[in-house]
Each structure stands twice: as structure tokens, then as C-alpha cells.
Design an enzyme around this catalytic site. Structure first.
Site, PDB file in Angstrom:
ATOM      1  N   ASP A 215       0.865  -1.177   0.000  1.00  0.00           N
ATOM      2  CA  ASP A 215       0.000   0.000   0.000  1.00  0.00           C
ATOM      3  C   ASP A 215       0.902   1.227   0.000  1.00  0.00           C
ATOM      4  O   ASP A 215       2.032   1.160  -0.477  1.00  0.00           O
ATOM      5  CB  ASP A 215      -0.952  -0.043   1.204  1.00  0.00           C
ATOM      6  N   HIS A 238       2.267   1.995  -3.194  1.00  0.00           N
ATOM      7  CA  HIS A 238       1.368   2.971  -3.816  1.00  0.00           C
ATOM      8  C   HIS A 238       1.920   4.390  -3.761  1.00  0.00           C
ATOM      9  O   HIS A 238       1.199   5.341  -4.019  1.00  0.00           O
ATOM     10  CB  HIS A 238      -0.008   2.923  -3.152  1.00  0.00           C
TER      11      HIS A 238
END
Length: 391
Positions: A215, A238
């Protein structure tokens, strides 16, 4: 800020190097069993409590070996500074163990050092199949590996976290904390494994660290101010994100974030600001992204004020988050998509005072010229710009 950091370093040197009466409390002397199977939580807590309740400095020492530790909270306030020295490897219980916010927590502690070169193994593969937060907003999150609540004037360094069940390292309600030389690792497809998440905290510095996870490498959310991120390697993941913002009532402004001299490699996003389409109004301002290298990044520069990873989404409600005073300076490298710069701002509160100076990106694979995309943004550009700016 520089004087504050110097004083901070001198304080800890004095506290743990030349101070009188510093005690070392070895968890093995409190009954810790080094077999990787027996829960050593009680032994760790007994050592912590002795350190916390004595006057003067203390070192809680976890020597080399493998320790299994259940969910545990090390709470203050304490009577003196404490070093939590992790030389061994800690393992979380297998499985999701629901209704637990964190695996290891530190709360209401002043003058804390957590270091030692040891590894925190969250045993994530045993829990990720139970993660429902990838598919719905109505879910019970898995435990954070290590969380700091209301910790002040402290350092976190030379710690390795692998396979966290959820976030690797969370900082909440903290002030004046340095994070350095941390190594956070989880597979690219591991759900919700943010590297470092910061909320309602001020004067936080993250430097010289490597984050490879599933993430956001770093997520800076509600109520954060004076955050400095430098010399961080991110990828996979991310990217480095401010947000998401505006999802909940009573969120607080985010301001004064600097991200500099970082590398993003193979990430979904580079530097990102994101907010939900909701009527909760806050301001996100005074951000500087400078001297950042992107390699094969899908969205190198992105502002997304229509963030909604899970349906249903109310596309008729604009974001009430005002993004303003954001500078991008000396950003270069490669994009894996044609739209390398994207500003999808709020139609209710357009982004304003966006400044781009010397952005030089190239596309991977030569699929065509790079593009910029803009909606509801007011800004200026200077120097070399590739892709050409859209404002």
C-alpha cells in the site's frame, strides 16, 4: 528546527551514555523463553514496568533469538527515558486475531528510543486472506504491527518490519519524533500494508529508510503538520501520499509537508494527494515535493479529489478539501503511463497556487508523448516541463 534536532540528539547521548544509574533490564531475566512459540508478553511487560517506574534512564533489552509475543501495550508516563533495544526477532501470533488494533504499542511515553537491528515479523500471510477492507469500507482492520500513541521527543531507528498484517508503523498524536534507518517489507499484493502512517502528529522526521510494501509507503493524514520525509526508497507500493482526506467528520487540516531526495521505483503512484468526495471541509496546504527520482512509476504526480476505492461512491458530491500552496520542484525519471501528471481537483474547491518547476519525465516503452491532465486547478510552471503543463 535544526537547533531542536541538535538538542534532541545531545539529550539522548547524555541520557544513555554518561548518565548515572542507567539500568539494563534483560527480558530473559523476566522469564522470556526464546523458542518462537511461547507467548513472552508477560515477561516483556514486567521488564517494561520496572524500567518505567524507576527514576533515571533504563534499557529494556531483547537479546538475539526468536520470541513470540502476543498483542502488548507499553504504557507511560514513565519516570525517566527508556531505550527499547530489540536485537532479537519478534513474531506475532499466527492468524488475524480480530478486535485488536495493534500488535505492539507504545503509549504516553516521553524520551523513548526504539532501536536495535531486530526484526518484527507480523506473520501477515496467515492473516491477509481474512482482510475484508480491500473490498468494502465496512470492515474490521487487521492489527498494526507497531503503533506509537502520544509519544514525544523520541527516536525510532534501525528496525526491520516484515509481513505486517496491516500497517507496519503508525504514529498517532505524537510530537517531535525521528524515524530513521527502518526497513519495511511486504509483498506488492499484500492488502493495506502501508509502510508508515502519520495522523494528528507534528514535527515528525522520516529519513534514510527503505519501504517495499503493498500500500502507501508513507501516508500522511488528518491533523498532521511539519512532516519532513527525506532519503526514502519506496517500491513496490502505492507511493508517498497525503491522504486520503475528507472521509470522516472532525478531520483536521494537514499542512507543512516536505518530501525531498526520495526514490520511487515501480510504484502505482509517485507523490500523491487524495481526498474523498464528501462534504467534510479541511485545508491541505504548504507542501513541497523536491529532488525526487521516479523509475517506471504509473502516476508520477497525481492529485485525486475523487478518491473512492470501494463502491458505492457519490459522484455528485464534490470534495470539500481545499488543496493549496503546493510546489513540485526538480522531479525526473520515467512514467509507465502516458498521463504522467494528473490534477483531478475539486469542482467545489479548485486546487490553487500549484507551482511546478523543472519536471522532466519520459515514458517507458516509447508508447507516445507524455501528457498532463487537469480539472479545476490554478497554477504556474517554470523551467523545463515534460510533459507540457496543462495550466
Amino acid at each position: 528546527m535544526a537547533l531542536q534536532i541538535v538538542f534532541f540528539s545531545i539529550f539522548f547521548f547524555v541520557s544513555f551514555t554518561i548518565a548515572q544509574g542507567v539500568r539494563t533490564l534483560n527480558v530473559r531475566n523476566y522469564g522470556a523463553i526464546v523458542d518462537g512459540r511461547t507467548d513472552d508478553k508477560k515477561a516483556f511487560l514486567r521488564a517494561w514496568n520496572d524500567a518505567c517506574y524507576q527514576n533515571g534512564g533504563s534499557i529494556v533489552y531483547i537479546p538475539k533469538g526468536v520470541y513470540m509475543v502476543g498483542s502488548v501495550e507499553f504504557a507511560g508516563p514513565c519516570r525517566g527515558p527508556i531505550m527499547f533495544l530489540i536485537s532479537g526477532d519478534l513474531k506475532a501470533p499466527i492468524g488475524p486475531y480480530s478486535n485488536v488494533e495493534k500488535w505492539i504499542g507504545f503509549q504516553h511515553v516521553n524520551n523513548l528510543i526504539v532501536k536495535g537491528g531486530g526484526t518484527l515479523d507480523g506473520q501477515g500471510p496467515s492473516a491477509w486472506p481474512y482482510n475484508k477492507c480491500q473490498k468494502t469500507n465496512n470492515c474490521d482492520p487487521l492489527p498494526i504491527s507497531i503503533k506509537f500513541d502520544f509519544v514525544t521527543n523520541s527516536r525510532i531507528e534501525s528496525i526491520r518490519s516484515v509481513n505486517s498484517k496491516n500497517v507496519h508503523l503508525a504514529i498517532y498524536g505524537c510530537n517531535n519524533v525521528n524515524v530513521s534507518k527502518v526497513d519495511l517489507l511486504a509483498p506488492a499484493d499484500s492488502p493495506n500494508t502501508d509502510g508508515i502512517k502519520i495522523s494528528r502528529s507534528a514535527d515528525i522526521r522520516i529519513t534514510n529508510s527503505r519501504i517495499r510494501t503493498g500500500d502507501d509507503c508513507i501516508a500522511i493524514i488528518s491533523g498532521s503538520s511539519n512532516i519532513d520525509v527525506s532519503y526514502v526508497y519506496c517500491g513496490p507500493g502505492h507511493g508517498i501520499s497525503i491522504g486520503s482526506l475528507g472521509k470522516y467528520k472532525n478531520e483536521e487540516n494537514v499542512n507543512g509537508v516536505t518530501v525531498r531526495k526520495c526514490t520511487l521505483n515501480g510504484t502505482d503512484n509517485g507523490v500523491r494527494i487524495k481526498s474523498w468526495e464528501s462534504p467534510y471541509a479541511i485545508t491541505a496546504s504548504k507542501f513541497l515535493f523536491q529532488d525526487i527520482f521516479m523509475e517506471n512509476v504509473r502516476n508520477p504526480i497525481i492529485v485525486d479529489q475523487t478518491h473512492c476505492p470501494h463502491s458505492p461512491c457519490n459522484q455528485e458530491t464534490a470534495s470539500y478539501v481545499q488543496i493549496q500552496d503546493v510546489t513540485y520542484r526538480n522531479i525526473w525519471g520515467t512514467s509507465s503511463s502516458q498521463v504522467a501528471v494528473s490534477f483531478e481537483c475539486s469542482k467545489k474547491f479548485p486546487c490553487k497556487n500549484i507551482v511546478m518547476t523543472d519536471v522532466n519525465l519520459a515514458i517507458v516503452g516509447g508508447e507516445g508523448p507524455l501528457k498532463s491532465s487537469c480539472s479545476y486547478v490554478k497554477g504556474r510552471s517554470f523551467g523545463r516541463q515534460n510533459p507540457p503543463p496543462c495550466f
